[in-house]
Design a protein around this motif. Structure first.
Motif, PDB file in Angstrom:
ATOM      1  N   UNK A   7       0.845  -1.185   0.000  1.00 33.95           N
ATOM      2  CA  UNK A   7       0.000   0.000   0.000  1.00 33.95           C
ATOM      3  C   UNK A   7       0.883   1.238   0.000  1.00 33.95           C
ATOM      4  N   UNK A   8       0.380   2.299  -0.599  1.00 35.26           N
ATOM      5  CA  UNK A   8       1.101   3.571  -0.643  1.00 35.26           C
ATOM      6  C   UNK A   8       0.176   4.677  -0.170  1.00 35.26           C
ATOM      7  N   UNK A   9       0.756   5.722   0.366  1.00 31.39           N
ATOM      8  CA  UNK A   9      -0.016   6.857   0.881  1.00 31.39           C
ATOM      9  C   UNK A   9      -0.281   7.829  -0.265  1.00 31.39           C
ATOM     10  N   UNK A  10      -1.534   8.231  -0.412  1.00 31.33           N
ATOM     11  CA  UNK A  10      -1.922   9.199  -1.434  1.00 31.33           C
ATOM     12  C   UNK A  10      -2.446  10.439  -0.725  1.00 31.33           C
ATOM     13  N   UNK A  11      -1.900  11.583  -1.078  1.00 31.80           N
ATOM     14  CA  UNK A  11      -2.362  12.860  -0.516  1.00 31.80           C
ATOM     15  C   UNK A  11      -3.041  13.639  -1.639  1.00 31.80           C
ATOM     16  N   UNK A  15      -7.216  19.693  -1.100  1.00 30.53           N
ATOM     17  CA  UNK A  15      -8.111  19.218  -0.044  1.00 30.53           C
ATOM     18  C   UNK A  15      -7.356  18.912   1.251  1.00 30.53           C
ATOM     19  N   UNK A  16      -6.100  18.450   1.131  1.00 36.23           N
ATOM     20  CA  UNK A  16      -5.294  18.161   2.312  1.00 36.23           C
ATOM     21  C   UNK A  16      -5.640  16.854   2.993  1.00 36.23           C
ATOM     22  N   UNK A  17      -6.232  15.929   2.261  1.00 38.06           N
ATOM     23  CA  UNK A  17      -6.646  14.641   2.809  1.00 38.06           C
ATOM     24  C   UNK A  17      -5.741  13.543   2.250  1.00 38.06           C
ATOM     25  N   UNK A  18      -5.424  12.555   3.097  1.00 38.85           N
ATOM     26  CA  UNK A  18      -4.598  11.429   2.664  1.00 38.85           C
ATOM     27  C   UNK A  18      -5.331  10.120   2.887  1.00 38.85           C
ATOM     28  N   UNK A  19      -4.981   9.109   2.090  1.00 37.64           N
ATOM     29  CA  UNK A  19      -5.528   7.770   2.253  1.00 37.64           C
ATOM     30  C   UNK A  19      -4.524   6.754   1.753  1.00 37.64           C
ATOM     31  N   UNK A  28      -8.679   6.022  -7.872  1.00 40.66           N
ATOM     32  CA  UNK A  28     -10.100   6.349  -7.756  1.00 40.66           C
ATOM     33  C   UNK A  28     -10.812   5.394  -6.805  1.00 40.66           C
ATOM     34  N   UNK A  29     -10.557   4.090  -6.950  1.00 38.25           N
ATOM     35  CA  UNK A  29     -11.189   3.099  -6.079  1.00 38.25           C
ATOM     36  C   UNK A  29     -10.738   3.260  -4.632  1.00 38.25           C
ATOM     37  N   UNK A  30      -9.433   3.398  -4.428  1.00 34.36           N
ATOM     38  CA  UNK A  30      -8.905   3.536  -3.071  1.00 34.36           C
ATOM     39  C   UNK A  30      -9.451   4.800  -2.408  1.00 34.36           C
ATOM     40  N   UNK A  31      -9.530   5.887  -3.165  1.00 39.44           N
ATOM     41  CA  UNK A  31     -10.098   7.117  -2.627  1.00 39.44           C
ATOM     42  C   UNK A  31     -11.549   6.924  -2.218  1.00 39.44           C
ATOM     43  N   UNK A  32     -12.307   6.237  -3.038  1.00 38.29           N
ATOM     44  CA  UNK A  32     -13.709   5.980  -2.723  1.00 38.29           C
ATOM     45  C   UNK A  32     -13.875   5.194  -1.435  1.00 38.29           C
ATOM     46  N   UNK A  33     -13.051   4.159  -1.252  1.00 38.87           N
ATOM     47  CA  UNK A  33     -13.120   3.374  -0.015  1.00 38.87           C
ATOM     48  C   UNK A  33     -12.740   4.204   1.201  1.00 38.87           C
ATOM     49  N   UNK A  34     -11.903   5.236   0.977  1.00 42.06           N
ATOM     50  CA  UNK A  34     -11.460   6.098   2.077  1.00 42.06           C
ATOM     51  C   UNK A  34     -12.382   7.299   2.286  1.00 42.06           C
ATOM     52  N   UNK A  35     -13.451   7.398   1.516  1.00 38.65           N
ATOM     53  CA  UNK A  35     -14.374   8.517   1.659  1.00 38.65           C
ATOM     54  C   UNK A  35     -13.944   9.783   0.953  1.00 38.65           C
ATOM     55  N   UNK A  36     -13.054   9.640  -0.040  1.00 36.97           N
ATOM     56  CA  UNK A  36     -12.602  10.783  -0.824  1.00 36.97           C
ATOM     57  C   UNK A  36     -13.166  10.626  -2.230  1.00 36.97           C
ATOM     58  N   UNK A  95     -11.197  19.516  -7.640  1.00 35.87           N
ATOM     59  CA  UNK A  95     -12.625  19.205  -7.445  1.00 35.87           C
ATOM     60  C   UNK A  95     -12.876  18.017  -6.510  1.00 35.87           C
ATOM     61  N   UNK A  96     -11.857  17.529  -5.836  1.00 34.58           N
ATOM     62  CA  UNK A  96     -12.043  16.407  -4.894  1.00 34.58           C
ATOM     63  C   UNK A  96     -12.835  16.865  -3.670  1.00 34.58           C
ATOM     64  N   UNK A  97     -13.606  15.954  -3.112  1.00 32.70           N
ATOM     65  CA  UNK A  97     -14.376  16.250  -1.912  1.00 32.70           C
ATOM     66  C   UNK A  97     -14.320  15.080  -0.945  1.00 32.70           C
ATOM     67  N   UNK A  98     -14.608  15.343   0.307  1.00 31.09           N
ATOM     68  CA  UNK A  98     -14.724  14.293   1.313  1.00 31.09           C
ATOM     69  C   UNK A  98     -16.203  13.953   1.424  1.00 31.09           C
TER      70      UNK A  98
END
Length: 99
Positions: A7-11, A15-19, A28-36, A95-98
């Motif tokens: 796994x790798x960290x994506x910032x 938005x300032x959010x990481x997952x 895209x999939x990993x962000x979705x699972x993380x609520x991004x 345009x990313x959102x939480x």
């Protein structure tokens, strides 16, 4: 995560959010699972709705040639719907959102 699925960290900026993004999922999939929520539509690398820029880090693609020109790739643009992190990554996605 297992050792066979690194796994790798994506910032996501600004938005300032990481997952965490396992190498078995696209950004895209990993962000979705993380609520991004990243912009998206086709999810197969052709519509370019998710086009964003990699500030740092590296990715590989699930398809041979995603819908990017050579110039766009050279400037760091990527399509998160078909991009898999191969290192820690910072992406610029205005345009990313939480969710």
């Amino acid at each position: 995560m297992t050792e066979t699925d690194p796994s790798h960290r994506v910032r996501v900026e600004p938005l300032g959010v990481s997952f965490d993004a396992p190498e078995s999922l696209t950004l895209l999939e990993a962000g979705g699972f993380a609520g991004v929520s990243l912009p998206r539509s086709c999810r197969n690398g052709t519509c370019r709705s998710c086009l964003c820029r990699i500030v740092s880090g590296t990715v590989r693609y699930t398809i041979e040639w995603p819908g990017l020109s050579r110039e766009e790739k050279a400037k760091g643009y990527t399509l998160p719907c078909v991009a898999i992190a191969t290192s820690d990554v910072i992406v610029d996605v205005p345009d990313a959102t939480v969710v």
